[in-house]
Design a protein around this motif. Structure first.
Motif, PDB file in Angstrom:
ATOM      1  N   GLU A   1     -21.067 -13.362 -56.071  1.00 57.39           N
ATOM      2  CA  GLU A   1     -20.628 -13.606 -57.450  1.00 57.39           C
ATOM      3  C   GLU A   1     -21.399 -12.717 -58.431  1.00 57.39           C
ATOM      4  N   VAL A   2     -22.679 -12.510 -58.156  1.00 54.68           N
ATOM      5  CA  VAL A   2     -23.471 -11.608 -58.994  1.00 54.68           C
ATOM      6  C   VAL A   2     -22.902 -10.190 -58.908  1.00 54.68           C
ATOM      7  N   GLN A   3     -22.575  -9.751 -57.690  1.00 51.19           N
ATOM      8  CA  GLN A   3     -21.955  -8.444 -57.504  1.00 51.19           C
ATOM      9  C   GLN A   3     -20.667  -8.318 -58.313  1.00 51.19           C
ATOM     10  N   GLU A   4     -19.861  -9.357 -58.276  1.00 48.07           N
ATOM     11  CA  GLU A   4     -18.598  -9.359 -59.015  1.00 48.07           C
ATOM     12  C   GLU A   4     -18.843  -9.171 -60.507  1.00 48.07           C
ATOM     13  N   GLN A   5     -19.864  -9.844 -61.031  1.00 46.01           N
ATOM     14  CA  GLN A   5     -20.199  -9.719 -62.450  1.00 46.01           C
ATOM     15  C   GLN A   5     -20.714  -8.314 -62.780  1.00 46.01           C
ATOM     16  N   LEU A   6     -21.520  -7.757 -61.889  1.00 44.67           N
ATOM     17  CA  LEU A   6     -22.037  -6.398 -62.109  1.00 44.67           C
ATOM     18  C   LEU A   6     -20.888  -5.391 -62.156  1.00 44.67           C
ATOM     19  N   ASN A   7     -19.937  -5.540 -61.239  1.00 43.58           N
ATOM     20  CA  ASN A   7     -18.780  -4.641 -61.220  1.00 43.58           C
ATOM     21  C   ASN A   7     -17.954  -4.785 -62.482  1.00 43.58           C
ATOM     22  N   ALA A   8     -17.762  -6.025 -62.930  1.00 39.94           N
ATOM     23  CA  ALA A   8     -16.951  -6.280 -64.125  1.00 39.94           C
ATOM     24  C   ALA A   8     -17.600  -5.670 -65.367  1.00 39.94           C
ATOM     25  N   ARG A   9     -18.913  -5.615 -65.391  1.00 39.13           N
ATOM     26  CA  ARG A   9     -19.631  -5.056 -66.540  1.00 39.13           C
ATOM     27  C   ARG A   9     -19.822  -3.540 -66.434  1.00 39.13           C
ATOM     28  N   GLY A  10     -19.415  -2.970 -65.314  1.00 39.45           N
ATOM     29  CA  GLY A  10     -19.577  -1.531 -65.136  1.00 39.45           C
ATOM     30  C   GLY A  10     -21.004  -1.111 -64.862  1.00 39.45           C
ATOM     31  N   ILE A  11     -21.815  -2.014 -64.332  1.00 38.59           N
ATOM     32  CA  ILE A  11     -23.199  -1.693 -63.981  1.00 38.59           C
ATOM     33  C   ILE A  11     -23.202  -1.079 -62.591  1.00 38.59           C
ATOM     34  N   ALA A  12     -23.526   0.200 -62.521  1.00 42.19           N
ATOM     35  CA  ALA A  12     -23.300   0.962 -61.291  1.00 42.19           C
ATOM     36  C   ALA A  12     -24.560   1.175 -60.466  1.00 42.19           C
ATOM     37  N   MET A  13     -25.598   0.402 -60.699  1.00 39.64           N
ATOM     38  CA  MET A  13     -26.797   0.558 -59.876  1.00 39.64           C
ATOM     39  C   MET A  13     -26.474   0.194 -58.425  1.00 39.64           C
ATOM     40  N   PRO A  14     -27.020   0.935 -57.450  1.00 39.61           N
ATOM     41  CA  PRO A  14     -26.753   0.604 -56.046  1.00 39.61           C
ATOM     42  C   PRO A  14     -27.311  -0.764 -55.683  1.00 39.61           C
ATOM     43  N   VAL A  15     -26.546  -1.478 -54.876  1.00 35.57           N
ATOM     44  CA  VAL A  15     -26.916  -2.837 -54.465  1.00 35.57           C
ATOM     45  C   VAL A  15     -27.126  -2.883 -52.952  1.00 35.57           C
ATOM     46  N   ILE A  16     -28.237  -3.485 -52.535  1.00 37.66           N
ATOM     47  CA  ILE A  16     -28.464  -3.827 -51.137  1.00 37.66           C
ATOM     48  C   ILE A  16     -28.516  -5.341 -51.064  1.00 37.66           C
ATOM     49  N   VAL A  17     -27.700  -5.920 -50.199  1.00 34.81           N
ATOM     50  CA  VAL A  17     -27.682  -7.377 -50.100  1.00 34.81           C
ATOM     51  C   VAL A  17     -28.550  -7.833 -48.934  1.00 34.81           C
ATOM     52  N   LEU A  18     -29.208  -8.954 -49.149  1.00 35.70           N
ATOM     53  CA  LEU A  18     -30.023  -9.592 -48.118  1.00 35.70           C
ATOM     54  C   LEU A  18     -29.228 -10.756 -47.557  1.00 35.70           C
ATOM     55  N   THR A  19     -28.913 -10.700 -46.266  1.00 33.58           N
ATOM     56  CA  THR A  19     -28.081 -11.732 -45.658  1.00 33.58           C
ATOM     57  C   THR A  19     -28.870 -12.480 -44.583  1.00 33.58           C
ATOM     58  N   GLY A  20     -28.343 -13.653 -44.225  1.00 35.70           N
ATOM     59  CA  GLY A  20     -28.916 -14.377 -43.102  1.00 35.70           C
ATOM     60  C   GLY A  20     -28.593 -13.668 -41.794  1.00 35.70           C
ATOM     61  N   HIS A  21     -29.368 -13.948 -40.774  1.00 36.93           N
ATOM     62  CA  HIS A  21     -29.160 -13.298 -39.478  1.00 36.93           C
ATOM     63  C   HIS A  21     -27.759 -13.599 -38.951  1.00 36.93           C
ATOM     64  N   GLY A  22     -27.030 -12.539 -38.577  1.00 30.00           N
ATOM     65  CA  GLY A  22     -25.704 -12.704 -37.997  1.00 30.00           C
ATOM     66  C   GLY A  22     -24.606 -13.039 -38.977  1.00 30.00           C
ATOM     67  N   ASP A  23     -24.897 -12.996 -40.282  1.00 31.60           N
ATOM     68  CA  ASP A  23     -23.893 -13.355 -41.290  1.00 31.60           C
ATOM     69  C   ASP A  23     -23.030 -12.130 -41.588  1.00 31.60           C
ATOM     70  N   VAL A  24     -22.252 -11.708 -40.591  1.00 37.76           N
ATOM     71  CA  VAL A  24     -21.479 -10.474 -40.690  1.00 37.76           C
ATOM     72  C   VAL A  24     -20.384 -10.582 -41.748  1.00 37.76           C
ATOM     73  N   ASN A  25     -19.746 -11.721 -41.835  1.00 33.62           N
ATOM     74  CA  ASN A  25     -18.640 -11.885 -42.779  1.00 33.62           C
ATOM     75  C   ASN A  25     -19.086 -11.640 -44.214  1.00 33.62           C
ATOM     76  N   VAL A  26     -20.225 -12.195 -44.580  1.00 34.69           N
ATOM     77  CA  VAL A  26     -20.759 -11.993 -45.932  1.00 34.69           C
ATOM     78  C   VAL A  26     -21.133 -10.539 -46.148  1.00 34.69           C
ATOM     79  N   ALA A  27     -21.746  -9.928 -45.145  1.00 31.47           N
ATOM     80  CA  ALA A  27     -22.136  -8.520 -45.261  1.00 31.47           C
ATOM     81  C   ALA A  27     -20.919  -7.631 -45.492  1.00 31.47           C
ATOM     82  N   VAL A  28     -19.848  -7.898 -44.759  1.00 30.59           N
ATOM     83  CA  VAL A  28     -18.617  -7.109 -44.918  1.00 30.59           C
ATOM     84  C   VAL A  28     -18.046  -7.285 -46.319  1.00 30.59           C
ATOM     85  N   LYS A  29     -18.025  -8.511 -46.820  1.00 26.36           N
ATOM     86  CA  LYS A  29     -17.519  -8.766 -48.177  1.00 26.36           C
ATOM     87  C   LYS A  29     -18.352  -8.013 -49.218  1.00 26.36           C
ATOM     88  N   ALA A  30     -19.659  -8.032 -49.019  1.00 23.54           N
ATOM     89  CA  ALA A  30     -20.545  -7.345 -49.963  1.00 23.54           C
ATOM     90  C   ALA A  30     -20.312  -5.841 -49.954  1.00 23.54           C
TER      91      ALA A  30
END
Length: 210
Positions: free
Chosen positions: A65-94
């Motif tokens: 949701e934070v990523q979505e807000q950053l995109n909506a505001r045009g904030i283009a800083m690179p994002v690295i997401v921290l996910t739980g082990h094996g949480d592939v679905n979330v990583a793909v969405k990010a």
């Protein structure tokens, strides 16, 4: 951006913020920490350019949701997401939402630093592209309206004669405007003119003819 690379660390876990920020500062980064996504978004519009290290599982607003807000505001800083082990679905969405990388918790220092270095390389390349765009647009602004029309004709792939016909002027006059605009743009060839025009966002609609 300052010489020291800045990381915006967004994680609701106090222990993670403390340990990660200590590790990253020891690795040579500057670090600003935020207790959750809402706290970061409150200052994100004015935040110094850097890389965002964003935890996914947070209260109030998760990382996606934070990523979505950053995109909506045009904030283009690179994002690295921290996910739980094996949480592939979330990583793909990010990644689909624009994250440049993801790192699974618990992470090794080397893995995280390598991901951050890749992200900062992306930021540097983007900054250089922005400078080229600004420089090209600044040059275009010095053209007269007629020189701009001739430039657009060249970008559309027209010959001097066809540009002259469309503007109802002589081919010789087009040659003069073309020479003047090339001098103002600092270009010595048509390809140089086109590179500047494209960088400035002037569209290409036809075959280029020199």
């Amino acid at each position: 951006m300052s010489e020291q690379k800045l990381i915006h660390l967004v994680d609701d876990d106090d222990a993670v913020r403390h340990s990660a920020s200590f590790m990253l500062r020891h690795a040579g980064f500057a670090v600003k920490t935020y207790s959750d996504g809402v706290a970061f978004l409150e200052v994100a519009d004015e935040a110094q350019a850097g890389c965002i290290l964003l935890d996914v599982q947070m209260p109030r607003m998760d990382g996606l949701e934070v990523q979505e807000q950053l995109n909506a505001r045009g904030i283009a800083m690179p994002v690295i997401v921290l996910t739980g082990h094996g949480d592939v679905n979330v990583a793909v969405k990010a990644m689909k939402a624009g994250a440049v990388d993801f790192v699974e918790k618990p992470y090794e220092k080397q893995t995280l630093v390598e991901a951050l270095n890749r992200a900062f390389q992306r930021l540097q390349e983007r900054s250089e592209r922005d400078l080229l765009v600004d420089e090209a647009r600044g040059k275009i602004e010095h053209l007269t309206p007629r020189e701009r029309e001739v430039l657009e004709g060249l970008v559309d792939g027209h010959t001097n004669k066809s540009i002259a016909d469309s503007l109802d002027i002589s081919p010789r006059t087009v040659e003069i405007h073309r020479a003047n605009l090339m001098e103002k743009l600092g270009a010595t060839s048509l390809s140089g003119v086109l590179r500047i025009a494209f960088a400035a966002g002037i569209g290409f609609q036809g075959k280029v003819t020199d």
